[in-house]
Design a protein around this motif. Structure first.
Motif, PDB file in Angstrom:
ATOM      1  N   LEU A  37      42.941  43.645  31.300  1.00  0.00           N
ATOM      2  CA  LEU A  37      41.905  42.623  31.428  1.00  0.00           C
ATOM      3  C   LEU A  37      42.341  41.494  32.358  1.00  0.00           C
ATOM      4  O   LEU A  37      41.549  40.991  33.171  1.00  0.00           O
ATOM      5  N   LEU A  38      43.611  41.078  32.249  1.00  0.00           N
ATOM      6  CA  LEU A  38      44.123  40.031  33.133  1.00  0.00           C
ATOM      7  C   LEU A  38      44.108  40.480  34.584  1.00  0.00           C
ATOM      8  O   LEU A  38      43.698  39.717  35.472  1.00  0.00           O
ATOM      9  N   ALA A  39      44.550  41.713  34.831  1.00  0.00           N
ATOM     10  CA  ALA A  39      44.535  42.223  36.203  1.00  0.00           C
ATOM     11  C   ALA A  39      43.106  42.300  36.742  1.00  0.00           C
ATOM     12  O   ALA A  39      42.843  41.952  37.899  1.00  0.00           O
ATOM     13  N   GLY A  40      42.175  42.750  35.879  1.00  0.00           N
ATOM     14  CA  GLY A  40      40.778  42.798  36.321  1.00  0.00           C
ATOM     15  C   GLY A  40      40.228  41.419  36.624  1.00  0.00           C
ATOM     16  O   GLY A  40      39.500  41.231  37.602  1.00  0.00           O
ATOM     17  N   ALA A  41      40.574  40.428  35.796  1.00  0.00           N
ATOM     18  CA  ALA A  41      40.112  39.067  36.047  1.00  0.00           C
ATOM     19  C   ALA A  41      40.687  38.521  37.345  1.00  0.00           C
ATOM     20  O   ALA A  41      39.999  37.830  38.108  1.00  0.00           O
ATOM     21  N   VAL A  42      41.968  38.823  37.628  1.00  0.00           N
ATOM     22  CA  VAL A  42      42.581  38.364  38.878  1.00  0.00           C
ATOM     23  C   VAL A  42      41.879  38.990  40.082  1.00  0.00           C
ATOM     24  O   VAL A  42      41.591  38.323  41.084  1.00  0.00           O
ATOM     25  N   VAL A  43      41.587  40.294  39.981  1.00  0.00           N
ATOM     26  CA  VAL A  43      40.900  40.978  41.093  1.00  0.00           C
ATOM     27  C   VAL A  43      39.506  40.394  41.304  1.00  0.00           C
ATOM     28  O   VAL A  43      39.099  40.120  42.442  1.00  0.00           O
ATOM     29  N   LEU A  44      38.765  40.187  40.217  1.00  0.00           N
ATOM     30  CA  LEU A  44      37.423  39.622  40.348  1.00  0.00           C
ATOM     31  C   LEU A  44      37.471  38.201  40.907  1.00  0.00           C
ATOM     32  O   LEU A  44      36.627  37.820  41.734  1.00  0.00           O
ATOM     33  N   ALA A  45      38.460  37.416  40.464  1.00  0.00           N
ATOM     34  CA  ALA A  45      38.586  36.063  40.997  1.00  0.00           C
ATOM     35  C   ALA A  45      38.918  36.098  42.481  1.00  0.00           C
ATOM     36  O   ALA A  45      38.411  35.281  43.266  1.00  0.00           O
ATOM     37  N   GLY A  46      39.778  37.038  42.890  1.00  0.00           N
ATOM     38  CA  GLY A  46      40.097  37.158  44.310  1.00  0.00           C
ATOM     39  C   GLY A  46      38.896  37.554  45.138  1.00  0.00           C
ATOM     40  O   GLY A  46      38.689  37.036  46.244  1.00  0.00           O
ATOM     41  N   ILE A  47      38.083  38.472  44.590  1.00  0.00           N
ATOM     42  CA  ILE A  47      36.870  38.871  45.318  1.00  0.00           C
ATOM     43  C   ILE A  47      35.888  37.713  45.399  1.00  0.00           C
ATOM     44  O   ILE A  47      35.310  37.440  46.456  1.00  0.00           O
ATOM     45  N   GLY A  48      35.699  37.010  44.268  1.00  0.00           N
ATOM     46  CA  GLY A  48      34.789  35.875  44.282  1.00  0.00           C
ATOM     47  C   GLY A  48      35.266  34.747  45.173  1.00  0.00           C
ATOM     48  O   GLY A  48      34.461  34.050  45.799  1.00  0.00           O
ATOM     49  N   GLU A  50      36.968  35.189  47.864  1.00  0.00           N
ATOM     50  CA  GLU A  50      37.110  35.727  49.224  1.00  0.00           C
ATOM     51  C   GLU A  50      38.549  35.625  49.724  1.00  0.00           C
ATOM     52  O   GLU A  50      38.834  35.182  50.841  1.00  0.00           O
ATOM     53  N   VAL A  51      39.487  36.044  48.852  1.00  0.00           N
ATOM     54  CA  VAL A  51      40.900  36.032  49.217  1.00  0.00           C
ATOM     55  C   VAL A  51      41.190  37.215  50.139  1.00  0.00           C
ATOM     56  O   VAL A  51      40.868  38.356  49.811  1.00  0.00           O
ATOM     57  N   ASP A  52      41.792  36.912  51.283  1.00  0.00           N
ATOM     58  CA  ASP A  52      42.153  37.939  52.258  1.00  0.00           C
ATOM     59  C   ASP A  52      43.672  38.037  52.290  1.00  0.00           C
ATOM     60  O   ASP A  52      44.357  37.159  52.826  1.00  0.00           O
ATOM     61  N   LEU A  53      44.221  39.087  51.691  1.00  0.00           N
ATOM     62  CA  LEU A  53      45.667  39.236  51.628  1.00  0.00           C
ATOM     63  C   LEU A  53      46.279  39.390  53.014  1.00  0.00           C
ATOM     64  O   LEU A  53      47.407  38.950  53.265  1.00  0.00           O
ATOM     65  N   GLY A  54      45.547  40.017  53.945  1.00  0.00           N
ATOM     66  CA  GLY A  54      46.054  40.169  55.308  1.00  0.00           C
ATOM     67  C   GLY A  54      46.230  38.816  55.987  1.00  0.00           C
ATOM     68  O   GLY A  54      47.255  38.543  56.624  1.00  0.00           O
ATOM     69  N   THR A  55      45.204  37.970  55.846  1.00  0.00           N
ATOM     70  CA  THR A  55      45.305  36.620  56.420  1.00  0.00           C
ATOM     71  C   THR A  55      46.411  35.827  55.756  1.00  0.00           C
ATOM     72  O   THR A  55      47.142  35.074  56.413  1.00  0.00           O
ATOM     73  N   LEU A  56      46.544  35.984  54.437  1.00  0.00           N
ATOM     74  CA  LEU A  56      47.603  35.277  53.715  1.00  0.00           C
ATOM     75  C   LEU A  56      48.981  35.695  54.204  1.00  0.00           C
ATOM     76  O   LEU A  56      49.859  34.850  54.445  1.00  0.00           O
ATOM     77  N   ALA A  57      49.183  36.996  54.380  1.00  0.00           N
ATOM     78  CA  ALA A  57      50.484  37.481  54.864  1.00  0.00           C
ATOM     79  C   ALA A  57      50.737  37.058  56.303  1.00  0.00           C
ATOM     80  O   ALA A  57      51.867  36.729  56.674  1.00  0.00           O
ATOM     81  N   ALA A  58      49.679  37.062  57.139  1.00  0.00           N
ATOM     82  CA  ALA A  58      49.864  36.723  58.548  1.00  0.00           C
ATOM     83  C   ALA A  58      50.183  35.246  58.754  1.00  0.00           C
ATOM     84  O   ALA A  58      50.842  34.879  59.734  1.00  0.00           O
TER      85      ALA A  58
END
Length: 294
Positions: A37-48, A50-58
């Motif tokens: 449930l925690l992992a799902g909440a983190v994923v949904l929060a990231g989608i909501g 608009e977290v871009d992991l590529g931009t974050l890493a770059a």
């Protein structure tokens, strides 16, 4: 010392072992379900969000680069000259830091006075009229729910730039936060002195003065000191929206990329907050110690 070992019958031991394994399996299942449930909440929060992991890493290297740029060039051979150059505007920054402390002090003082007035009306053990408690509590909730920066922006638009918007913003938010804490302290008092005062013919104000205040004043002062620590940090941020204090110079330095000025101001703010934390912590412990004395 003689120790005895109790041996259970095989059937009973097997039953207990089975129950233990079932309890362990159920606990592991709950932990696994909570992790999912925690992992799902983190994923949904990231989608909501608009977290871009590529931009974050770059762009992850930019933060340590910025922090490195804040570090002034200091050498042991020329340390005095380097420090003087780093804190080139020390006198001006100290004046602005003094303004920040005054903003925090006045905001805490006025907010604590307002909380002191409203906390008795918000306490269920002292105020029996529900509509009075409702109004007092909703007022305190409104004051502490709206962020200080929002109040500061409104007051800057109304009164212009300067310290006044910062004082008003901190006072309103402090009143809401301290009012709730004060009311909770009042609700936990021993009511026997209050009942005794009322039985002797004391009115509401006299009952509060002689039966309530002696029980709560040390906690009130402790919470007010703690709030002053918080307001010093808040007053520094108020300058970002033009509400006076050293925050205005800090914002200008950040916008103009004056890296060493930013680090110098931050060092001064951190040192000031640390000193205030140490002093007020000693005062709070002293007050609590006085309360605990027989």
């Amino acid at each position: 010392m003689v120790s005895t070992v109790v041996r259970l019958p095989p059937e009973q031991a097997a039953q207990l072992l089975a129950r233990y394994r079932e309890a362990v399996a159920a606990k592991r299942m709950r932990l696994a379900l909570g992790a999912v449930l925690l992992a799902g909440a983190v994923v949904l929060a990231g989608i909501g969000g608009e977290v871009d992991l590529g931009t974050l890493a770059a762009n992850a290297h930019r933060l340590p680069t910025y922090v490195w740029n804040l570090t002034p060039p200091l050498a042991l051979a020329t340390l005095g000259r380097d420090l003087a150059e780093w804190f080139w505007n020390l006198d001006g920054w100290l004046l602005l830091l003094g303004d920040t402390l005054l903003i925090a002090y006045l905001g805490t003082l006025f907010g604590a006075l307002g909380a002191f007035v409203l906390c008795f009306a918000a306490s269920a053990n002292l105020e029996k009229r529900r509509w009075v408690r409702f109004l007092a509590r909703r007022t305190l909730e409104f004051c502490r729910t709206v962020p200080e920066l929002v109040f500061a922006l409104l007051f800057v638009m109304a009164f212009g730039l300067g310290a006044l918007p910062g004082v008003l913003a901190l006072a309103i938010h402090t009143m809401g936060a301290l009012g709730k804490l004060f009311a909770e302290v009042v609700e936990n008092i021993d009511m026997k002195p209050v009942e005794g005062a009322i039985a002797t013919g004391a009115g509401r104000l006299d009952g509060i003065r002689y039966a309530v205040l002696p029980q709560v004043l040390s906690n009130f002062a402790s919470y007010a000191l703690l709030r002053f620590e918080i307001n010093v940090r808040g007053a520094a941020v108020m300058g970002f929206v033009g509400a006076g204090g050293i925050g205005q110079d800090l914002m200008v330095a950040i916008r103009k990329f004056y890296y060493t000025d930013v680090s110098a101001i931050l060092v001064m703010i951190i040192a000031t907050v640390m000193i205030i934390d140490l002093v007020t912590e000693r005062l709070r412990h002293h007050l609590i110690g006085l309360e605990q004395r027989p």
